[in-house]
Design a protein around this motif. Sequence first.
Motif: not given
Lengths: 128, 128
Positions: B40-41, B71-73, B78-80, B100-101
Amino acid sequence: MSDTTEVPEDECLAVWCAGDDWCAVTCAMDVIGKKWHPVIIHRLLRCDELRFNELSDEVDGITNKMLSQSLDDLEEKELVDRTIVSEKPVAVEYSLTERGRSLERVIDSLEQWGKTHLQPPESEVESA
Amino acid sequence: MSDTTEVPEDECLAVWCAGDDWCAVTCAMDVIGKKWHPVIIHRLLRCDELRFNELSDEVDGITNKMLSQSLDDLEEKELVDRTIVSEKPVAVEYSLTERGRSLERVIDSLEQWGKTHLQPPESEVESA
DNA sequence: CGGTATCCTCATTGATACTG
DNA sequence: CAGTATCAATGAGGATACCG
């Protein structure tokens, strides 16, 4: 002869990932993403070679079963070498293979990120 | 106010790892080591922003439940970022946060390693 | 020392169906 | 479109004990 084509014929590493887009990240994660693998590799990266019990002590929290199992898996994936040092008083030493060492960048970036973004509890670790 | 001290008070990211040696690698793995998180990332890293269904299509193999859950996790960590684009015909867009970046290096090294040592099946992918 | 074997638990994942 | 709910299966991980 070690950086051209690394994949053996019996290697199934690439198989479970060869889906729609191959996805190297997922594959890589499947190799080192097991709960104890990263730490074990990390230790081996720093200590060069360790005995079963040393590893058991180093990793902290791991059970014999999981260590043995992880080491077994790591061996099978040709990331770790198992060397019998002594037969009589059984003595075994574990170390990383070339392939295992190649994971240094990965483990390192992982560690770096963890240290930078997860904040080591150096100042509040004694609260527990 | 986003690059000095990234760790919120309610953040338990550092907690479960604060054992004997802290171990940043284990912590990092706990964050991104979930089955679908890396992909996902990775996608988000390449596409910048994607809708739920686009992601669902991109990841290939993931179920609604797992995507939603992941996605929730990821959001919680705070990654997405989740952005509601439209209310009426519900439209949501997912993108990476700064944090996330910051995982780019990690994901990249992971991908690099996978490509180098796991060999992409570009020439024999049609056998299945 | 360096593991194995067994048993058990519970977290992760998945399939399917339903909803605002 | 973007999820959520439910139920079930699987298997990873852990505790403990035993073995060569």
